[in-house]
Design an enzyme around this catalytic site. Structure first.
Site, PDB file in Angstrom:
ATOM      1  N   ALA A  46      -0.037  -3.019   3.220  1.00  0.00           N
ATOM      2  CA  ALA A  46      -0.749  -2.242   2.197  1.00  0.00           C
ATOM      3  C   ALA A  46      -0.108  -0.869   2.074  1.00  0.00           C
ATOM      4  O   ALA A  46       0.632  -0.434   2.966  1.00  0.00           O
ATOM      5  CB  ALA A  46      -2.218  -2.082   2.591  1.00  0.00           C
ATOM      6  N   THR A  69     -11.356  -2.313   2.006  1.00  0.00           N
ATOM      7  CA  THR A  69     -11.830  -1.024   2.497  1.00  0.00           C
ATOM      8  C   THR A  69     -13.211  -0.650   1.955  1.00  0.00           C
ATOM      9  O   THR A  69     -13.593  -1.098   0.863  1.00  0.00           O
ATOM     10  CB  THR A  69     -10.807   0.067   2.095  1.00  0.00           C
ATOM     11  N   GLN A  74      -0.519  -0.561  11.871  1.00  0.00           N
ATOM     12  CA  GLN A  74      -1.533  -0.324  12.907  1.00  0.00           C
ATOM     13  C   GLN A  74      -2.323  -1.602  13.228  1.00  0.00           C
ATOM     14  O   GLN A  74      -2.471  -1.996  14.382  1.00  0.00           O
ATOM     15  CB  GLN A  74      -2.479   0.779  12.395  1.00  0.00           C
ATOM     16  N   LEU A  75      -2.809  -2.265  12.197  1.00  0.00           N
ATOM     17  CA  LEU A  75      -3.601  -3.481  12.396  1.00  0.00           C
ATOM     18  C   LEU A  75      -2.707  -4.679  12.735  1.00  0.00           C
ATOM     19  O   LEU A  75      -3.027  -5.463  13.626  1.00  0.00           O
ATOM     20  CB  LEU A  75      -4.421  -3.781  11.128  1.00  0.00           C
ATOM     21  N   TYR A  89      -6.531   4.821  -4.264  1.00  0.00           N
ATOM     22  CA  TYR A  89      -6.393   3.829  -3.189  1.00  0.00           C
ATOM     23  C   TYR A  89      -7.561   2.829  -3.237  1.00  0.00           C
ATOM     24  O   TYR A  89      -7.355   1.608  -3.176  1.00  0.00           O
ATOM     25  CB  TYR A  89      -6.332   4.555  -1.845  1.00  0.00           C
ATOM     26  N   ASP A 103       9.342  -8.235   1.467  1.00  0.00           N
ATOM     27  CA  ASP A 103       8.801  -7.160   0.620  1.00  0.00           C
ATOM     28  C   ASP A 103       7.847  -7.810  -0.381  1.00  0.00           C
ATOM     29  O   ASP A 103       8.285  -8.515  -1.297  1.00  0.00           O
ATOM     30  CB  ASP A 103       9.958  -6.441  -0.093  1.00  0.00           C
ATOM     31  N   ILE A 104       6.574  -7.572  -0.187  1.00  0.00           N
ATOM     32  CA  ILE A 104       5.579  -8.293  -1.007  1.00  0.00           C
ATOM     33  C   ILE A 104       5.603  -7.871  -2.479  1.00  0.00           C
ATOM     34  O   ILE A 104       4.998  -8.528  -3.312  1.00  0.00           O
ATOM     35  CB  ILE A 104       4.147  -8.159  -0.424  1.00  0.00           C
TER      36      ILE A 104
END
Ligand SMILES: NC(=O)c1ccc[n+]([C@@H]2O[C@H](COP(=O)([O-])OP(=O)(O)OC[C@H]3O[C@@H](n4cnc5c(N)ncnc54)[C@H](OP(=O)(O)O)[C@@H]3O)[C@@H](O)[C@H]2O)c1
Length: 281
Positions: free
Chosen positions: A59, A101, A10-11, A126, A35-36
């Site tokens: 994330a 967040t 989204q971001l 999370y 792939d982190i």
């Protein structure tokens, strides 16, 4: 050169759009290309590219799933993945922008807003893993921006606005939680701030960025659906149980971002712009 992780989220998608408008070159990756959670691959990719700037948007964001079946993946992506990116960024001499967040706070501070250095105390898995991601960045790097944001909505993702609009197609009446307060954030405002800190060479560190003003989810839903005939009714969190506990009052102080000269629209203004854009799609 600029690298984006999670570039199709989204971001990430909003950020790509903004960088296109600014005619800036970048390499955007998602798990398929980078792939982190793969330490070696992340290290090789970033060291080969040696980006000046890394916008780390990748994330694990399934907040409720992270409480049970997604728990391991949440930890792997948000903690190990972020650690991998930070270590490679440090070795390549990159500046890292990590998005965090408001869920790092417990939301019990009723006497005021959360400052950037207030005590953290996440209530959810999370929130816990995003905070560990912050700590990894701070431990490994000097040249970093940690930007905490909240209640994110954008044209390009799954979010609360689309959920409300979809439910409104099949319901005459919706009930929405009226005892959790926060600040909605349009991805456009956030992406602008992410590029702003780089352009202004802002001091490294932790920032809070969301749209101005605050509301409950109920108030947000009322505004989203104000031009429809759907009735929006308030309920308590107890009446709408969710797996992950959310902070009840997570309004983050924005003064550090504003002190840089960044102008922040209210969430109502941001929502109006979003709805206008959505109507044109
Ligand atoms: N959404 C919110 O309300 C909110 C609130 C506060 C903070 N944030 C933070 O804002 C940032 C952006 O969130 P968002 O809303 O854009 O989330 P999103 O839409 O879920 O995007 C996350 C992106 O990360 C990618 N990704 C997942 N695992 C990966 C891996 N192992 N390697 C590389 N990429 C991987 C995803 O790819 P796939 O889709 O292929 O898995 C997806 O493109 C995140 O740091 C999030 O924690 C979000």
């Amino acid at each position: 050169m600029i690298l984006i992780t999670g570039g199709h989220g989204q971001l990430g998608t909003e950020l790509r759009q903004l960088l296109d408008e600014k005619k800036l070159d970048y390499v955007s990756t998602d798990a398929d290309q980078l792939d982190i959670t793969d330490k070696e691959a992340t290290n090789t990719f970033i060291n080969d590219m040696k980006p000046e700037i890394i916008y780390h948007c990748a994330a694990y964001t399934a907040v409720d799933k992270a409480e049970d079946e997604g728990k391991e993946l949440d930890e792997l992506i948000n903690v190990e993945g972020t650690r991998n990116v930070a270590e490679a960024a440090k070795a390549a001499g990159s500046t890292l922008i990590y998005i965090s967040t408001d869920y790092v706070f417990d939301g019990k501070k009723k006497d005021g807003m959360y400052q950037v250095d207030d005590t953290t105390n996440p209530l959810s898995e999370y929130g816990r893993t995003k905070l560990l991601g912050e700590k990894a960045v701070q431990e490994i790097m000097d040249d970093y921006y940690i930007i905490r944001t909240s209640w994110v909505f954008g044209i390009y993702g799954h979010n609360f606005i689309y959920t409300m609009q979809n439910l409104a197609k099949t319901h005459d009446r919706l009930t929405v939680v009226n005892d959790q307060f926060g600040r909605p954030t349009w991805t456009r405002t956030l992406a602008e701030f992410m590029t702003f800190v780089i352009e202004k060479k802002a001091p490294f560190g932790v920032y809070h960025l969301s749209n101005e003003d605050s509301c409950s989810w109920y108030e947000f839903a009322k505004e989203i659906l104000k031009d429809t005939k759907v009735e929006v009714a308030p309920v308590t969190s107890e009446e709408y149980p969710q797996k992950a506990t959310r902070p009840q009052y997570s309004i983050m102080d924005l003064s550090k971002a504003k002190a840089l000269g960044f102008e922040i629209p209210t969430w109502q203004e941001a929502l109006a712009s979003f709805l206008e854009l959505e109507a044109k799609q």
